[in-house]
Design a protein around this motif. Structure first.
Motif, mmCIF file in Angstrom:
data_model
loop_
_atom_site.group_PDB
_atom_site.id
_atom_site.type_symbol
_atom_site.label_atom_id
_atom_site.label_comp_id
_atom_site.label_asym_id
_atom_site.label_seq_id
_atom_site.Cartn_x
_atom_site.Cartn_y
_atom_site.Cartn_z
ATOM 1 N N ASN A 328 0.989 -1.329 -0.020
ATOM 2 C CA ASN A 328 0.100 0.042 0.459
ATOM 3 C C ASN A 328 0.828 1.467 0.153
ATOM 4 O O ASN A 328 1.206 1.646 1.036
ATOM 5 N N ASN A 329 1.744 1.897 -1.127
ATOM 6 C CA ASN A 329 2.130 3.257 -1.346
ATOM 7 C C ASN A 329 1.676 4.096 -1.003
ATOM 8 O O ASN A 329 0.202 4.231 -1.586
ATOM 9 N N GLY A 330 1.920 5.442 -0.838
ATOM 10 C CA GLY A 330 2.049 6.420 -0.996
ATOM 11 C C GLY A 330 -0.364 7.070 -0.257
ATOM 12 O O GLY A 330 -0.768 7.177 -0.551
ATOM 13 N N SER A 331 -0.390 6.842 1.198
ATOM 14 C CA SER A 331 -1.786 6.596 1.669
ATOM 15 C C SER A 331 -1.896 7.267 2.294
ATOM 16 O O SER A 331 -0.831 6.663 3.371
ATOM 17 N N VAL A 332 -2.675 7.784 3.110
ATOM 18 C CA VAL A 332 -2.667 7.859 4.850
ATOM 19 C C VAL A 332 -2.819 6.283 5.065
ATOM 20 O O VAL A 332 -2.808 6.513 6.298
ATOM 21 N N ILE A 333 -3.125 5.432 5.010
ATOM 22 C CA ILE A 333 -3.089 4.226 5.382
ATOM 23 C C ILE A 333 -1.893 3.219 4.859
ATOM 24 O O ILE A 333 -1.223 3.466 3.999
ATOM 25 N N GLY A 334 -0.900 3.320 5.656
ATOM 26 C CA GLY A 334 0.298 3.082 5.777
ATOM 27 C C GLY A 334 1.054 2.062 5.295
ATOM 28 O O GLY A 334 -0.195 0.585 5.657
ATOM 29 N N LYS A 335 1.435 1.423 5.482
ATOM 30 C CA LYS A 335 2.216 -0.388 4.861
ATOM 31 C C LYS A 335 2.516 -1.109 5.196
ATOM 32 O O LYS A 335 3.470 -0.859 6.638
ATOM 33 N N GLY A 336 2.248 -2.510 5.107
ATOM 34 C CA GLY A 336 2.855 -3.813 6.054
ATOM 35 C C GLY A 336 3.036 -4.852 5.640
ATOM 36 O O GLY A 336 2.589 -4.763 4.141
ATOM 37 N N TRP A 337 3.031 -6.261 6.267
ATOM 38 C CA TRP A 337 3.127 -7.629 5.696
ATOM 39 C C TRP A 337 1.581 -7.961 4.922
ATOM 40 O O TRP A 337 1.981 -9.106 4.661
ATOM 41 N N GLY A 338 0.365 -7.537 5.331
ATOM 42 C CA GLY A 338 -0.868 -7.830 4.955
ATOM 43 C C GLY A 338 -1.586 -9.452 6.105
ATOM 44 O O GLY A 338 -1.637 -9.837 5.479
ATOM 45 N N TRP A 339 -0.568 -9.158 6.763
ATOM 46 C CA TRP A 339 -0.687 -10.270 7.939
ATOM 47 C C TRP A 339 -2.521 -10.154 8.169
ATOM 48 O O TRP A 339 -2.994 -8.634 8.986
ATOM 49 N N GLY A 340 -3.144 -11.742 8.713
ATOM 50 C CA GLY A 340 -4.447 -11.208 9.249
ATOM 51 C C GLY A 340 -5.791 -10.509 8.821
ATOM 52 O O GLY A 340 -6.053 -9.718 9.417
ATOM 53 N N SER A 341 -6.124 -11.033 7.413
ATOM 54 C CA SER A 341 -6.957 -10.040 6.757
ATOM 55 C C SER A 341 -8.242 -10.434 7.500
ATOM 56 O O SER A 341 -8.655 -11.787 8.593
ATOM 57 N N VAL A 342 -9.404 -9.418 7.388
ATOM 58 C CA VAL A 342 -10.208 -10.235 8.183
ATOM 59 C C VAL A 342 -11.510 -10.701 7.994
ATOM 60 O O VAL A 342 -11.500 -10.523 6.751
ATOM 61 N N ASN A 343 -12.259 -11.587 8.432
ATOM 62 C CA ASN A 343 -13.169 -12.264 8.013
ATOM 63 C C ASN A 343 -14.343 -11.335 7.825
ATOM 64 O O ASN A 343 -14.572 -10.748 8.736
ATOM 65 N N PRO A 344 -14.468 -11.777 6.476
ATOM 66 C CA PRO A 344 -15.838 -10.721 6.253
ATOM 67 C C PRO A 344 -17.364 -11.154 7.331
ATOM 68 O O PRO A 344 -17.835 -10.406 7.641
ATOM 69 N N GLN A 345 -17.340 -12.099 7.792
ATOM 70 C CA GLN A 345 -18.375 -12.419 8.647
ATOM 71 C C GLN A 345 -18.596 -11.700 9.569
ATOM 72 O O GLN A 345 -19.812 -11.480 10.373
ATOM 73 N N LEU A 346 -17.262 -10.868 10.162
ATOM 74 C CA LEU A 346 -17.452 -10.461 10.821
ATOM 75 C C LEU A 346 -17.847 -8.582 11.586
ATOM 76 O O LEU A 346 -18.522 -8.108 11.886
ATOM 77 N N TRP A 347 -17.457 -8.220 9.724
ATOM 78 C CA TRP A 347 -18.140 -7.346 9.404
ATOM 79 C C TRP A 347 -19.471 -7.147 9.302
ATOM 80 O O TRP A 347 -20.272 -5.875 9.922
ATOM 81 N N ASP A 348 -19.961 -8.173 8.092
ATOM 82 C CA ASP A 348 -21.786 -9.050 8.947
ATOM 83 C C ASP A 348 -21.955 -8.553 9.928
ATOM 84 O O ASP A 348 -23.519 -8.952 10.215
ATOM 85 N N SER A 349 -21.478 -8.987 10.593
ATOM 86 C CA SER A 349 -22.047 -9.856 12.241
ATOM 87 C C SER A 349 -22.537 -8.385 13.224
ATOM 88 O O SER A 349 -22.766 -8.769 14.262
ATOM 89 N N TYR A 350 -21.812 -7.041 12.771
ATOM 90 C CA TYR A 350 -22.110 -5.601 13.470
ATOM 91 C C TYR A 350 -23.354 -5.785 13.118
ATOM 92 O O TYR A 350 -23.982 -5.878 12.283
#
Lengths: 550, 1040
Positions: A328-350
């Motif tokens: 993720n280059n050049g953005s307000v959200i910084g860059k990393g190694w991308g571990w631990g993608s979020v399970n979309p079921q969590l998003w849906d559960s809110y």
């Protein structure tokens, strides 16, 4: 023969001459290092020694308790790239390399050793002020309990070392023995440390309140996992009523409180110029100092991380780096190694209207996110990103700001300096214990004001009251404390692990930008615990035994 | 203490009064050989130290008492003796030597005749070293000294070598002990080869035992050149030696061109079911690559420095008077590197040497008081390029960086990383910026002063104070740069450091030679030695953001702002390492036929706690000169035959200081309290579990040898068998993590080296034509026999061959040290049926993706259906089983020729020139052997577009046999003095030399000689090493 006697005579003479210097010649004074035999005799050195105990808390990758707890949890997928097979291994209860968890194991015992040294020498120093001594010893006990609790959560049964000079080759202790030590240490810490308001203490140190809060977590974990009703100590057992009293004490007397807006807890609320979400919601970051009454205990970082000499990678927040978006280059959200993608079921559960949904998760296509995180603009598969779900950890993602030249730099780097390197510039506090968690634990432990505590957390999230049932508390904890290293162990103590993993089936993901499905693996035969590093078992010569299922 | 020394000296001067000798007269004459007069011949009155040397015309004169015997000796000639009664003139014709048995060799605190040596020693003459024109004297030992395994660390200018005498004996410091003129030094790199008179290698325990404490890895004794005495006027001999050479890269790596690289990258994509790359959008000048007009950048070629110059000038002046001898040497050597020209790697060495000795008080033929000194001063500068692990290696960067980036951009600056791979920096820029601006200056002075008193005949007391002193400084400047998103230096910075160290070796010995009667001869020596490091100061500072931004002004004063995040400071004094020793030796021989030596040395070391400091190291050796026996008189074809046997123990104390206590460290123990994260709180903790019991490591060795000369001494044979067991090996063995801190050194293991060494020489010829052939062969078997922890393993580190790969080598009981450890492969899965069959047997393969066609089949060694670390096995051994060499010397009427070839066999190399989880790294052309469809390959797996799981596990894929034979030297020279018109001019030789002309090997890498390993006990790991160059040299030697 006369000449031979010269020879013998000269030999004797030489012996006398050199022996004159003798052992004194071989004595060597250490001019650049102190020695354990006198180090602990001065109060200021004991404080230094305590600092080194704190220093052992931070981790990295599969040695980072936050990262591992996050990957283990069904709310997170492995993520990462093709060489991050370790991340996939954690998520699938698989060893991709035999000593995958050696750092997780080692770092905890380093902390224990350093704490044990202080406790062994605790009466060596003469303190001017008994309160100072009690605070230092209390913090040391708190930290030893913290490390053993960490070991007990991840590995189940572990050797119990309390004498730093004793033979370290000990068999695994029973849960009762381990939790007896943890509970006794915490109780002692609560008794020793003064009841000062949180902002009278130097930020970052463990307090009486932190000990009370951690005691509640330990109580819930031990009684839950091992189906007990009380927590043993070396004298009286700790009952639920004791814990309730400590929690009420914490809530009423510590000065800790909820921050009015949940989202202001996290660094993404820092940038209202470039970050649309922060701007449209009028966020204002509370920062990481006494202005934040919600954090009770956190692991802290600074700008001196590096690879060389005295620098340590543990001085920066590696959890930020590892969960940051890949490529993720050049953005307000910084860059990393991308571990631990979020399970979309969590998003849906809110629940609808829960501020914590978009406040915890960066979701591609969410209208309040910046343009580059809208579907169509967002590029999947950067740097061979795997298991992408379009949902990313937002609480701990690295956040950038612009420097005077208009280049994106980590906000902590902009504030505190250090090396201009995205791997080293993350310094966000890793929150071990937060006031919201205390309120939810107090609710779960059926404190007198349980409903009030529970509603306070919900109200802040923009939600209405709900009855304080265990079911509701479970959902609330999942949503309030997502990605804070607690979910997996909550499921473990509720005996809900299998149930939760059963739901993680055929999750649509993108591997290097290509559609695929992911099904989580849980191996119940492990009881949810990790393997002891096989090298340690070999080094023990069979005294240590491997955990079931590994 | 000073007073004690003075008292001691005075005491000896007073106690003994010299005896009186008879009337003398002068004898003179000339010495010659068949071809003419011989200058420099040694003449001594037998049994005394009175002597002289012949002048330029072979003439001499000496004062002799009637009845004494004159001994004429000269290197390469038979010694001649004549009894003097009343002759006034004695002319002598010396015969060329058949054997060198009468030669005097150094044995440590003394000398002995070669014939009488009972241990396994080896002597190499300085002239032999000089004629190979090595940068570094020690390198010349390769191949000509059996039992000395020497592997060059790399081909960088001034690079050193990894030396093991009789195998790797420890996991700690395995360097031999170096003693130069009696002074302990850490290496002999500071010496110019031209200053060396001889190198003696003490290989077996009995020979080395006199150096007990630190001799477990063998001893290398160096004698620098000395003058020769002369009677009458000063005789000066001047030797000037010079050569100039041109060096070139011997072998280039076969990296892919842009077109080949692009094909391979796309193949990987297709294998993964992905679309081919859109190179046009990511690669500048893509059209030129597509059309074949531009082949891409070959970075290795770009960093080549063709015809890099090396040059040497050395001058030696020797002269002597009746009572004094002097030797003066001056030399200058410089060498440029063949690779990395952008960073200007270079080595420069200036050495100055002055040795002299003087007889202060002489009575007749006896030197009563003699004193002297040896001094060598060295000033050198060595600048290299990055040559470490995969993250710090300019050679590897040049091989592995993809070819799709031009070297320079349109402004002539180093090209910024291209969009194709934004993390790959321009390797040339990366190297130049980091390494070019370095100014190291080292000054070293090594020397000794000695005093010898001989109060009664053959009883000599010797006192020597030796020192090793170094002063140096270093400056380094790195500009602000930005070469890729990962490779940037945000602030220009300067690093400055200085050091000053001093150690002394104070030795006192008394020796006595005693002839009981005609047949029984005794020699005894006792001594003490004190070694101490009295200073090891070091101070350094680094700061950023200066006011000049110019390397010329790279001084810390120009960095006024002190900022804790940008400024680093340090200073220490590693003062006080000390060793105290008592030792003695008795040698006895009966008719020079039965030989016996016994040695005992007791050493105390400051590295151990009181009570464990002292170690005692005994040795015994015996020799039997069979050829002197009656029953051998009729065996004409055997000229000399000696059988030797020895046993002894040596020690090693080379560990870090204070291992016996638990010191407090602040390393990585800090933390951050309070709202201001820039405030750092120091945290201290005990750095290790103390081991108060740590003590000496002992190496015990048995040696049996034969020295023989056959067939009129034309054939020379030496054979040695040895068995060396290192016990209580000093090692940092891993301990349980539950200990909570680092382990300390323990006496934690045993290692065994067994082997045979053979040297065979043949010399022949006639007056016009002479030739000599020497062959050497050494076999060594190395095995770790004990490691004192329950695991019996010492692990190697991760991320060595490629990022993301775990441990590839280890020390383990039952295996050679640092053996390669990983999966055995059983070919490549060729089709889906095979994949199904493999996957039906293997239920768990650690590759995240289920193996399919094109992937490796790993062997499930234990048959449990799971591929895991239990299935990893021995894959190879980096330690050569065999070292061998051949040297041929020919001479015909002034022409001469030398051929030297060296080789090693029976070792393996682990090699990878790219990181397999960086898919953008370039390949070498062996990638054309990859699997790309059924039946295409059974050794090299398919390509993938991402990190290749097949390649992130250590397997036999990475192992290659590295046996080789190298033509290391070929010299052809001519002695111009043979020409008529030259006769009046100084004796001059001119020669042409080729170094490293050809390497016979099956190894596919740049060079099969790979000493690199990330820990000092590992070797043979080739991740891109600065290869040795091929050199062509022209040289000149002149003698006045």
């Amino acid at each position: 023969m006369k000449r031979l006697s010269y020879l013998i005579f000269s030999l004797v003479l030489m012996m006398i001459f050199v022996s004159g210097c003798g052992d004194k010649f071989l004595d060597r004074k250490n001019l650049t290092q102190q020695d354990e035999s006198y180090y602990y005799t001065k109060p200021e050195k004991v404080k230094e020694a305590l600092t080194a105990v704190y220093s052992a808390m931070a981790g990295k990758g599969t040695g980072d308790p936050f990262m591992v707890a996050c990957l283990l949890s069904p709310d997170n997928l492995p993520g990462g790239g093709p060489s991050d097979i370790a991340a996939q291994g954690v998520d699938n209860f698989q060893l991709t390399k035999e000593d995958m968890y050696d750092a997780l194991w080692q770092r905890a015992y380093q902390g224990v050793f350093r704490a044990n040294m202080i406790l062994m020498h605790k009466d060596d120093a003469t303190w001017e002020n008994e309160e100072d001594k009690n605070q230092v010893i209390g913090e040391t006990r708190f930290l030893r309990a913290y490390f053993y609790f960490r070991l007990a959560k991840f590995f189940g049964q572990v050797p119990l070392i309390t004498d730093p000079l004793a033979n370290p080759n000990q068999p695994k202790a029973s849960p009762e023995e381990i939790f007896t030590l943890i509970a006794s240490d915490l109780k002692e810490a609560i008794n020793l440390m003064a009841a000062k308001s949180y902002n009278e203490l130097e930020y970052g140190h463990a307090s009486k309140w932190a000990a009370e809060g951690l005691m509640a977590r330990v109580f819930l974990f031990y009684t839950g996992v091992y189906n007990k009703t009380s927590l043993p100590t070396y004298d009286n057992d700790i009952t639920k009523a004791d814990v309730q009293n400590w929690l009420v004490d914490l809530i009423d007397n510590s000065g800790h409180a909820l921050v009015p807006d949940f989202r202001n807890l996290w660094p993404y609320s820092y940038d209202t110029t470039y970050y649309k979400y922060a701007r449209v919601n009028n966020l204002k970051w509370v920062g990481e100092n006494a202005s934040n009454p919600e954090n009770i205990f956190a692991i802290k970082f600074g700008p001196y991380a590096g690879w060389s000499g005295d620098q340590s990678l543990y001085y920066c927040n590696n959890f930020n780096l590892f969960v940051g978006l890949r490529g993720n280059n050049g953005s307000v959200i910084g860059k990393g190694w991308g571990w631990g993608s979020v399970n979309p079921q969590l998003w849906d559960s809110y629940e609808t209207g829960d501020l914590r949904q978009a406040g915890s998760i960066l979701k591609i296509g969410y209208p309040e996110e910046n343009q580059e995180y809208q579907e169509g603009n967002f590029q999947y598969g950067r740097n061979q990103y795997q298991y992408e779900t379009g949902c990313y950890i937002k609480k701990y993602t690295p956040i950038n700001g612009k420097d005077e030249n208009g280049n994106w730099k980590g906000i902590y780097y902009l504030m505190y300096g250090g090396q201009d390197n995205m791997q080293l510039w993350n310094m966000q506090d890793l929150v071990v214990l937060r006031f919201a968690d205390v309120l939810l634990m107090a609710a779960e432990l059926e404190c007198p004001k349980a409903q009030e505590y529970f509603d306070a957390v919900r109200t802040r999230a923009g939600l209405d009251s709900k009855p304080v049932t265990l079911e509701n508390i479970k959902a609330e904890r999942r949503h309030e404390l997502a990605f804070e290293g607690l979910r997996y162990f909550d499921l473990m103590r509720w005996h809900d692990l299998q149930k939760a993993f059963d739901e993680v089936k055929n999750i649509p993901v993108k591997n290097e930008g290509h559609d695929a499905f992911y099904t989580a693996v849980f191996r119940p035969e492990t009881n949810g615990f990790l393997p002891i590093p096989p090298t340690e078992i070999r080094l023990s010569g069979g005294v240590l035994t491997q955990n079931p299922g590994w | 203490m000073k007073n004690s020394i003075l008292t001691l000296v005075l005491f000896w001067a007073l106690v003994f009064s010299p005896s009186v000798f008879g009337q003398v007269h002068t004898v003179s004459g000339t010495v010659s050989d068949q071809t003419g007069s011989l200058p420099g011949v040694n003449i001594v009155v037998k049994g005394t130290t009175i002597g002289t040397v012949t002048g330029i015309d072979g003439d001499y004169s000496i004062e002799v008492a009637p009845g004494s015997t004159l001994v004429f000796s000269f290197v390469g000639y038979e010694t001649y003796e004549v009894q003097i009664n009343d002759q006034k003139r004695v002319d002598v014709v010396l015969q060329p030597e058949k054997t060198n048995l009468e030669e005097i060799v150094i044995v440590g605190y003394g000398t002995t005749k070669k014939k009488l040596v009972t241990g396994a020693n080896m002597n190499v003459k300085g002239d032999e070293i000089s004629k190979l024109a090595p940068a570094n004297a020690i390198n010349a030992l390769q191949g000509i000294s059996p039992g000395v395994s020497l592997t060059r660390n790399n081909g960088m200018p001034g690079a050193t070598a990894k030396i093991n005498i009789r195998g790797m004996g420890t996991i700690g410091n395995s360097n031999p002990l170096y003693i130069v003129d009696g002074v302990t030094v850490s290496n002999i790199d500071y010496l110019s080869p031209s200053d060396i008179e001889s190198i003696d290698v003490l290989k077996d325990a009995a020979s080395a035992a006199i150096y007990g404490s630190r001799a477990a890895n063998g001893v290398i004794l160096v004698t620098t050149r000395k003058g020769a005495k002369s009677q009458g006027e000063n005789k000066v001999s001047i030797n000037f030696n010079s050569f100039v050479g041109f060096q070139n890269v011997y072998k280039m790596p076969d990296v892919l061109t842009a077109q080949e690289y692009v094909l391979m990258q796309n193949e990987g994509r297709l294998n993964d079911g992905l679309q081919p790359w859109d190179f046009a959008s990511m690669v500048p000048d893509w059209d030129k690559i597509e059309s074949g007009e531009w082949k891409g950048t070959n970075w290795f070629d770009e960093m080549r420095n063709q015809n890099a110059v090396m040059q040497n000038y050395s001058l030696n002046v020797n002269w002597g008077t009746k009572r004094s001898v002097y030797s003066l040497g001056a030399s200058y050597y410089s060498q440029d590197g063949v690779l990395g020209k952008q960073a200007d790697p270079r080595f420069k060495r200036l050495t100055l040497r002055f040795n002299s000795s003087h007889v202060l008080w002489k009575k007749d033929d006896m030197d009563i008081i003699k004193f002297g000194e040896n001094f060598t001063y060295n000033n050198s500068e060595k600048v290299g390029i990055k040559a470490g692990n995969i993250y710090y290696n300019d050679i590897r960067n040049a091989i592995a960086t993809h070819p799709l980036m031009p070297v320079y951009d349109e402004n002539g600056d180093y090209h910024y990383a291209v969009d194709w791979y934004t993390k790959a920096p321009n390797p040339l820029g990366f190297m130049e910026y980091d390494m070019r601006y370095q100014w190291p200056k080292t000054n070293r002075t090594v020397g000794n002063l000695f005093l010898e008193i001989q109060p009664v005949k053959n009883f000599v007391i010797r006192s020597s104070y030796g020192f090793n002193s170094g002063i140096g400084s270093y400056r380094h400047w790195v500009p602000q740069y930005d070469l890729s998103e990962k490779t940037l230096n945000p602030y220009e910075w300067t690093y400055q450091s200085m050091y000053n160290n001093y150690s002394y070796t104070f030795t006192n010995t008394a020796s006595y030679e005693y002839r009981l009667n005609k047949d029984n001869f005794f020699k005894a020596m006792v001594g003490t030695e004190m070694y101490k490091q009295t200073m090891a100061l070091n101070i350094y500072g680094k700061n950023m953001n200066g006011i000049f931004n110019d390397p010329e002004y790279a001084y810390l004063d120009n960095y006024p702002v002190i900022d804790p995040t940008l400024t680093t400071l340090g200073g220490s004094d590693n003062f006080g390492q000390a060793v105290l020793s008592y030792f003695g030796r008795i040698t006895y021989n009966y008719k020079e036929r039965y030989l016996f030596t016994a040695v005992l040395r007791a050493d105390g070391s400051s590295n151990f706690a009181k009570g464990n400091r002292w170690g005692t190291f005994p040795s015994v050796a015996a020799g039997w000169v069979i050829s002197s026996e009656k029953f051998m008189e009729n065996v004409k074809w055997i000229d000399f035959l000696k059988l030797r046997a020895s046993w002894g123990q040596n020690g090693n104390q080379n560990i870090g200081a204070f291992q016996y206590t638990s010191t407090i460290t602040y390393n990585k123990g800090n933390y951050f309290f309070g709202p201001d994260k820039t405030i750092i709180y120091l945290g201290g903790y005990p750095s290790r579990v103390p081991n108060p019991d740590v003590t000496w490591e002992t190496s015990e060795q048995t040696d049996i040898g034969i020295d023989a000369y056959f067939i009129d001494s034309k054939l020379k044979v030496n054979v040695d068998y040895y068995n060396k067991v290192t016990k209580d090996w000093l090692v940092t063995a891993p301990i349980l993590a539950t200990a909570g801190t680092n382990p300390s050194d323990i006496n934690g293991g045993n290692i065994q080296n067994r082997g045979i060494e053979i040297a065979v020489g043949w010399n022949g010829g006639n007056r016009d034509f002479t030739y000599g052939i020497t062959g050497t062969f050494a076999y060594n078997h190395n095995e770790v026999t004990e490691i004192a922890n329950d695991e019996k393993i010492i692990h190697g580190p991760s991320n060595i061959l490629t990022h993301g790969m775990s441990e590839i080598y280890r020390a383990q009981v039952g295996y050679p040290i640092a053996y390669f450890w990983g999966f055995q492969t059983n070919g490549i899965i060729q089709n889906q049926a095979e994949a199904d069959s493999y996957n039906s047997k293997i239920t768990s393969d650690p590759r995240a993706i289920v193996p399919g066609p094109g992937d490796f089949k790993y062997v499930d060694q234990n048959g449990d259906g799971v591929i895991d670390d239990e299935d990893k096995v021995y894959l190879g051994d980096p330690n050569p089983d065999m070292n061998f060499g051949i040297q041929i010397n020919l001479a015909y009427k002034g022409f001469y020729c030398n051929f030297t070839g060296v080789g090693q066999a029976g070792m393996q190399i682990a090699k990878s020139y790219r990181s397999w989880n960086y898919p953008y790294d370039n390949y070498t052309t062996d990638v054309f052997n990859r699997w790309h469809g059924e039946g295409t390959s059974n050794t090299y797996p398919k390509l993938t577009s991402s990190g290749n799981q097949n390649m992130l596990f250590m397997s036999d894929f990475f192992i290659e046999d590295a046996s080789f034979f190298r033509i290391s030297n070929l010299t052809i020279g001519y002695d111009l003095s043979r020409l008529d018109f030259w006769r009046k001019l100084p004796k001059t030789k001119i020669y042409f030399q080729g170094q490293n002309l050809y390497v016979f090997t099956n190894y596919s890498g740049l060079d099969p000689e790979v000493a690199w390993g990330p820990t000092n006990w590992a070797s043979g790991i080739d991740i891109g090493t600065y290869p040795p160059s091929r050199n062509l040299i022209v040289g000149l030697t002149v003698n006045f």
